[in-house]
Motif scaffolding. Structure first.
Motif, PDB file in Angstrom:
ATOM      1  N   ILE A 140       0.840  -1.199   0.000  1.00  0.00           N
ATOM      2  CA  ILE A 140       0.000   0.000   0.000  1.00  0.00           C
ATOM      3  C   ILE A 140       0.873   1.247   0.000  1.00  0.00           C
ATOM      4  N   PHE A 141       0.710   2.070  -1.014  1.00  0.00           N
ATOM      5  CA  PHE A 141       1.382   3.367  -1.052  1.00  0.00           C
ATOM      6  C   PHE A 141       0.496   4.395  -0.361  1.00  0.00           C
ATOM      7  N   LEU A 142       1.022   5.073   0.649  1.00  0.00           N
ATOM      8  CA  LEU A 142       0.319   6.195   1.267  1.00  0.00           C
ATOM      9  C   LEU A 142       0.842   7.474   0.625  1.00  0.00           C
ATOM     10  N   GLN A 167       0.474  -8.834   7.537  1.00  0.00           N
ATOM     11  CA  GLN A 167       1.290  -9.240   6.392  1.00  0.00           C
ATOM     12  C   GLN A 167       1.383  -8.139   5.330  1.00  0.00           C
ATOM     13  N   GLN A 168       0.565  -7.125   5.473  1.00  0.00           N
ATOM     14  CA  GLN A 168       0.593  -6.039   4.499  1.00  0.00           C
ATOM     15  C   GLN A 168       1.800  -5.129   4.720  1.00  0.00           C
ATOM     16  N   LEU A 169       2.300  -4.591   3.609  1.00  0.00           N
ATOM     17  CA  LEU A 169       3.471  -3.716   3.648  1.00  0.00           C
ATOM     18  C   LEU A 169       3.049  -2.329   3.176  1.00  0.00           C
ATOM     19  N   VAL A 170       3.412  -1.325   3.946  1.00  0.00           N
ATOM     20  CA  VAL A 170       3.029   0.050   3.628  1.00  0.00           C
ATOM     21  C   VAL A 170       4.262   0.853   3.233  1.00  0.00           C
ATOM     22  N   ILE A 171       4.163   1.543   2.108  1.00  0.00           N
ATOM     23  CA  ILE A 171       5.199   2.481   1.680  1.00  0.00           C
ATOM     24  C   ILE A 171       4.621   3.883   1.801  1.00  0.00           C
ATOM     25  N   SER A 172       5.186   4.674   2.690  1.00  0.00           N
ATOM     26  CA  SER A 172       4.676   6.025   2.908  1.00  0.00           C
ATOM     27  C   SER A 172       5.581   7.047   2.234  1.00  0.00           C
ATOM     28  N   ILE A 173       4.983   7.972   1.494  1.00  0.00           N
ATOM     29  CA  ILE A 173       5.741   9.088   0.932  1.00  0.00           C
ATOM     30  C   ILE A 173       5.252  10.399   1.546  1.00  0.00           C
ATOM     31  N   MET A 174       4.715  10.297   2.769  1.00  0.00           N
ATOM     32  CA  MET A 174       4.255  11.481   3.499  1.00  0.00           C
ATOM     33  C   MET A 174       5.439  12.142   4.201  1.00  0.00           C
ATOM     34  N   LYS A 211       5.301  -3.745   9.091  1.00  0.00           N
ATOM     35  CA  LYS A 211       6.026  -3.646   7.816  1.00  0.00           C
ATOM     36  C   LYS A 211       5.781  -2.281   7.154  1.00  0.00           C
ATOM     37  N   VAL A 212       6.648  -1.346   7.469  1.00  0.00           N
ATOM     38  CA  VAL A 212       6.498   0.021   6.955  1.00  0.00           C
ATOM     39  C   VAL A 212       7.803   0.493   6.328  1.00  0.00           C
ATOM     40  N   VAL A 213       7.693   1.103   5.168  1.00  0.00           N
ATOM     41  CA  VAL A 213       8.818   1.760   4.498  1.00  0.00           C
ATOM     42  C   VAL A 213       8.496   3.239   4.410  1.00  0.00           C
ATOM     43  N   ARG A 214       9.431   4.054   4.815  1.00  0.00           N
ATOM     44  CA  ARG A 214       9.272   5.503   4.671  1.00  0.00           C
ATOM     45  C   ARG A 214      10.148   5.968   3.518  1.00  0.00           C
ATOM     46  N   ALA A 215       9.553   6.633   2.547  1.00  0.00           N
ATOM     47  CA  ALA A 215      10.288   7.047   1.351  1.00  0.00           C
ATOM     48  C   ALA A 215      10.121   8.536   1.092  1.00  0.00           C
ATOM     49  N   MET A 216      11.151   9.136   0.505  1.00  0.00           N
ATOM     50  CA  MET A 216      11.091  10.536   0.125  1.00  0.00           C
ATOM     51  C   MET A 216      11.464  10.674  -1.351  1.00  0.00           C
ATOM     52  N   PRO A 217      10.456  10.740  -2.222  1.00  0.00           N
ATOM     53  CA  PRO A 217      10.714  10.936  -3.652  1.00  0.00           C
ATOM     54  C   PRO A 217      10.819  12.432  -3.968  1.00  0.00           C
ATOM     55  N   ASN A 218      11.021  12.752  -5.227  1.00  0.00           N
ATOM     56  CA  ASN A 218      10.961  14.160  -5.633  1.00  0.00           C
ATOM     57  C   ASN A 218      10.234  14.304  -6.963  1.00  0.00           C
ATOM     58  N   LEU A 219       9.989  15.537  -7.353  1.00  0.00           N
ATOM     59  CA  LEU A 219       9.125  15.837  -8.500  1.00  0.00           C
ATOM     60  C   LEU A 219       9.610  15.253  -9.826  1.00  0.00           C
ATOM     61  N   PRO A 220      10.931  15.202 -10.108  1.00  0.00           N
ATOM     62  CA  PRO A 220      11.364  14.613 -11.380  1.00  0.00           C
ATOM     63  C   PRO A 220      10.964  13.151 -11.562  1.00  0.00           C
ATOM     64  N   ALA A 221      10.412  12.529 -10.526  1.00  0.00           N
ATOM     65  CA  ALA A 221       9.852  11.185 -10.683  1.00  0.00           C
ATOM     66  C   ALA A 221       8.792  11.177 -11.787  1.00  0.00           C
ATOM     67  N   GLN A 222       8.172  12.318 -12.016  1.00  0.00           N
ATOM     68  CA  GLN A 222       7.119  12.410 -13.036  1.00  0.00           C
ATOM     69  C   GLN A 222       7.652  12.146 -14.444  1.00  0.00           C
ATOM     70  N   VAL A 223       8.948  12.322 -14.640  1.00  0.00           N
ATOM     71  CA  VAL A 223       9.532  12.082 -15.967  1.00  0.00           C
ATOM     72  C   VAL A 223      10.580  10.965 -15.912  1.00  0.00           C
ATOM     73  N   GLY A 224      10.479  10.112 -14.884  1.00  0.00           N
ATOM     74  CA  GLY A 224      11.389   8.984 -14.772  1.00  0.00           C
ATOM     75  C   GLY A 224      12.793   9.348 -14.346  1.00  0.00           C
ATOM     76  N   LYS A 225      12.970  10.554 -13.820  1.00  0.00           N
ATOM     77  CA  LYS A 225      14.289  11.018 -13.375  1.00  0.00           C
ATOM     78  C   LYS A 225      14.285  11.306 -11.873  1.00  0.00           C
ATOM     79  N   GLY A 226      13.420  10.617 -11.145  1.00  0.00           N
ATOM     80  CA  GLY A 226      13.282  10.880  -9.728  1.00  0.00           C
ATOM     81  C   GLY A 226      14.435  10.353  -8.897  1.00  0.00           C
TER      82      GLY A 226
END
Length: 275
Positions: A66-68, A89-96, A112-127
C-alpha cells in the motif's frame, strides 16, 4: 501481488503511471483509491483505464503493498479509518513528508512500513527517492520495494530516519531550488533583451549540458568552476559576485530550513498520534 495507491495527487499518480508503464504488475493488480469523488470519476474515464475503487473497504483488505500518497496533515484521520482493515502481512510504503515509521506502525497496527522521500522529477522517470525500511521487512520484500520505487528513477536506502529528513532538504525539495535559480537566470536574460523563449532555451540547455558534464566525469563542482573561469574573466566576475553575496551559505541555509521543517512535521505527527 496487488499494489494499492491511496491518494491520486501528483505523486500518487506518478507512481501509478510509472508502475503501470514498467510492466512490473498486471493491470488488474495495480489499484487506486482517493477520497475525492470527482477525482475518482475523472480517473475512471481516463485513457489509462486504471482500476479505481470507491471505498477502502473494497480495496484495502486485498492489497499486499500500500502506497500512502496523501498530504501529511491527512494521515491521522486516514490511519484511523484504515486500521481495522489492515493485517500484519501487508506492507506500507509512505511518501508522506515528516511522518515517522513509528507513527505509521502505531496508527495502523502493523510492523512492515517503508518511509520514502521521492521528488518531483519522478514524473519524468528522473526521480531520486531515499527510503528506510522497518527491520520486520524481509530481504525479498525489500527487493520488491526497490523495484517499485525505481520505476520512477533511482533510489537509495538510508540507515536512519534522520537521513530521510535530510534528503527532504536536498533531493526532496531540491528541484525547487534549481527552478528558483533557473527563473533568476531567465529573468536576467530577459532583462538583457532576450525573448521569453530564447531565455528558456539558453537556461535549460545550460543546465542540461552542465549536468551531463558532471555526471560523465569524476571532477568536483569546484574543479568544473575552475575549468570554466579564468582570472579576470567574465565567469570569475560572476563567481566573485556570488561569493560576495554569500550565496553558497544561503543555499546551505535553505536546505537546512527544509530539513528542519521535515523534523518538525514528524514531531507534530507523533504528537497528534499520541493524543
Amino acid at each position: 501481488m496487488k499494489v494499492l495507491v491511496i491518494g491520486a495527487g501528483n505523486m500518487g499518480l506518478t507512481y501509478t503511471s510509472s508502475i503501470a508503464k514498467s510492466g512490473y504488475l498486471k493491470k488488474e493488480d495495480l489499484i487506486i483509491f482517493d477520497k475525492s469523488l470527482e477525482l475518482r470519476e475523472t480517473l475512471k474515464k481516463s485513457t489509462e483505464n486504471y482500476e479505481v475503487y470507491d471505498t477502502l473497504e473494497d480495496c484495502l483488505p486485498i492489497a499486499d503493498i500500500i502506497f500512502l500518497a496523501v498530504k501529511p496533515y491527512h494521515n491521522d484521520e486516514l490511519m484511523q479509518e484504515m486500521r481495522a482493515m489492515m493485517n500484519d502481512q501487508q506492507l506500507v510504503i509512505s511518501i508522506m513528508a515528516g511522518v515517522t515509521i513509528e507513527t505509521i506502525q502505531l496508527g495502523l497496527g502493523i510492523k512492515k512500513v517503508v518511509r520514502a522521500m521521492p521528488n518531483l522529477p519522478a514524473q519524468v522517470g528522473k526521480g531520486m527517492t531515499s527510503y528506510l525500511a522497518a527491520p520486520e521487512i524481509s530481504r525479498i520484500e525489500l527487493w520488491m520495494v526497490e523495484d517499485l520505487l525505481n520505476t520512477t528513477g533511482k533510489s537509495v536506502r538510508v540507515d536512519s530516519q534522520m537521513f530521510i529528513d535530510a534528503s527532504t532538504g536536498i533531493s526532496g525539495s531540491g528541484p525547487a531550488y534549481v527552478f528558483y535559480f533557473m527563473e533568476s537566470m531567465m529573468e536576467a536574460a530577459k532583462s538583457m533583451g532576450f525573448s521569453d523563449n530564447d531565455s528558456k532555451v539558453l537556461v535549460s540547455a545550460t543546465f542540461e549540458g552542465a549536468i551531463e558534464l558532471f555526471n560523465k566525469n569524476k571532477l568536483s563542482p569546484d574543479s568544473w568552476m575552475k575549468r570554466v573561469s579564468s582570472k579576470g574573466g567574465t565567469t570569475q566576475a560572476a563567481l566573485d559576485s556570488l561569493e560576495d553575496n554569500n550565496v553558497q551559505q544561503l543555499i546551505h541555509d535553505a536546505a537546512y530550513a527544509a530539513f528542519n521543517r521535515a523534523v518538525e512535521l514528524g514531531k507534530e505527527s507523533t504528537e497528534l498520534q499520541e493524543k
